[in-house]
Design a protein around this motif. Sequence first.
Motif, PDB file in Angstrom:
ATOM      1  N   VAL A  18      34.535   2.227  68.989  1.00 47.01           N
ATOM      2  CA  VAL A  18      35.949   2.571  68.812  1.00 47.01           C
ATOM      3  C   VAL A  18      36.074   3.933  68.132  1.00 47.01           C
ATOM      4  N   PHE A  19      36.708   4.862  68.855  1.00 45.00           N
ATOM      5  CA  PHE A  19      36.921   6.214  68.325  1.00 45.00           C
ATOM      6  C   PHE A  19      38.330   6.655  68.733  1.00 45.00           C
ATOM      7  N   PRO A  20      38.927   7.579  67.991  1.00 43.08           N
ATOM      8  CA  PRO A  20      40.213   8.101  68.432  1.00 43.08           C
ATOM      9  C   PRO A  20      40.056   8.812  69.778  1.00 43.08           C
TER      10      PRO A  20
ATOM     11  N   ALA B 226      40.725  -0.207  69.002  1.00 45.85           N
ATOM     12  CA  ALA B 226      40.294  -1.508  68.464  1.00 45.85           C
ATOM     13  C   ALA B 226      40.797  -2.663  69.329  1.00 45.85           C
ATOM     14  N   ALA B 227      42.045  -2.546  69.836  1.00 45.83           N
ATOM     15  CA  ALA B 227      42.603  -3.636  70.664  1.00 45.83           C
ATOM     16  C   ALA B 227      41.743  -3.839  71.914  1.00 45.83           C
ATOM     17  N   GLN B 228      41.264  -2.746  72.478  1.00 45.37           N
ATOM     18  CA  GLN B 228      40.410  -2.859  73.676  1.00 45.37           C
ATOM     19  C   GLN B 228      39.056  -3.472  73.331  1.00 45.37           C
ATOM     20  N   PHE B 229      38.553  -3.112  72.163  1.00 47.13           N
ATOM     21  CA  PHE B 229      37.287  -3.712  71.718  1.00 47.13           C
ATOM     22  C   PHE B 229      37.453  -5.234  71.611  1.00 47.13           C
ATOM     23  N   TYR B 230      38.559  -5.680  70.964  1.00 48.80           N
ATOM     24  CA  TYR B 230      38.763  -7.116  70.795  1.00 48.80           C
ATOM     25  C   TYR B 230      39.051  -7.800  72.139  1.00 48.80           C
TER      26      TYR B 230
ATOM     27  N   VAL C 292      33.331 -10.261  85.456  1.00 53.35           N
ATOM     28  CA  VAL C 292      34.393 -10.753  86.339  1.00 53.35           C
ATOM     29  C   VAL C 292      35.707 -10.821  85.548  1.00 53.35           C
ATOM     30  N   VAL C 293      35.635 -11.378  84.341  1.00 50.11           N
ATOM     31  CA  VAL C 293      36.841 -11.511  83.510  1.00 50.11           C
ATOM     32  C   VAL C 293      37.370 -10.124  83.123  1.00 50.11           C
ATOM     33  N   VAL C 294      36.451  -9.232  82.729  1.00 48.84           N
ATOM     34  CA  VAL C 294      36.852  -7.871  82.327  1.00 48.84           C
ATOM     35  C   VAL C 294      37.589  -7.169  83.471  1.00 48.84           C
ATOM     36  N   MET C 295      37.073  -7.305  84.691  1.00 46.10           N
ATOM     37  CA  MET C 295      37.671  -6.587  85.817  1.00 46.10           C
ATOM     38  C   MET C 295      39.021  -7.159  86.240  1.00 46.10           C
ATOM     39  N   GLN C 296      39.391  -8.325  85.645  1.00 47.55           N
ATOM     40  CA  GLN C 296      40.732  -8.882  85.906  1.00 47.55           C
ATOM     41  C   GLN C 296      41.642  -8.689  84.691  1.00 47.55           C
ATOM     42  N   ASP C 297      41.113  -8.029  83.672  1.00 51.84           N
ATOM     43  CA  ASP C 297      41.853  -7.909  82.417  1.00 51.84           C
ATOM     44  C   ASP C 297      42.630  -6.587  82.407  1.00 51.84           C
ATOM     45  N   GLU C 298      43.962  -6.714  82.523  1.00 50.61           N
ATOM     46  CA  GLU C 298      44.821  -5.521  82.595  1.00 50.61           C
ATOM     47  C   GLU C 298      44.663  -4.622  81.366  1.00 50.61           C
ATOM     48  N   ARG C 299      44.242  -5.195  80.254  1.00 49.96           N
ATOM     49  CA  ARG C 299      44.141  -4.404  79.019  1.00 49.96           C
ATOM     50  C   ARG C 299      42.989  -3.417  79.074  1.00 49.96           C
ATOM     51  N   ILE C 300      41.968  -3.723  79.845  1.00 48.58           N
ATOM     52  CA  ILE C 300      40.774  -2.857  79.804  1.00 48.58           C
ATOM     53  C   ILE C 300      40.163  -2.498  81.163  1.00 48.58           C
TER      54      ILE C 300
END
Length: 148
Positions: free
Chosen positions: A141-143, A102-106, A48-56
Amino acid sequence: MKLRHIATAISLIVACTGQAMAQAAQGNLFQALGNEPGISKIVDEMLVVVMQDERIKASFKETNMPRLAQLLKEQFCVISGGPCKYTGDDMKVVHENLGINAAQFYALAEDLQIAMDKLAVASSTQNKLMAKLSPMKKDIVFPKPKPQ
Ligand code: HEM
């Protein structure tokens, strides 16, 4: 009994006790998370939190979310020492072409912590789960993949 045998016996006992203690600590993590029902709530809340997270959230627009939820529940169960089987694919195979940085992973890790805070999971338990997940970063995390 020769001294050498006594030493071997002692080191075997120490090794077995260490293993039993490690297993007990893992079993404790599964229990501390609330067994399968607790893990199920954590994963559902995290998504639920992920699906509201603009970053990911855009990363998951083509994902079968009920299937992902099921696989995450199995995986969290296994890594916390629970009696489950993970039926999904290898982490590296799944993630290596998704271009996750990495930012998306965190960001996802933070969302998991937000979910666990909401569910009042003790911070020592949260930390143990995060410690199991953080070594997976190298398989996630990969390029960005090169355009074909
Ligand atoms: C420790 C962190 C992570 C764990 C434990 C994890 C775990 C998983 C699992 C178990 C699956 C299902 C595997 C399968 O399809 O067989 C999956 C799929 C997926 N993950 Fe992750 N993941 C993590 C981080 C991330 C991050 C940071 C993103 C993007 C921001 C992401 C995006 C995805 C996507 C899009 C799929 C679905 C791929 C598809 O539909 O084929 N994951 N992940």
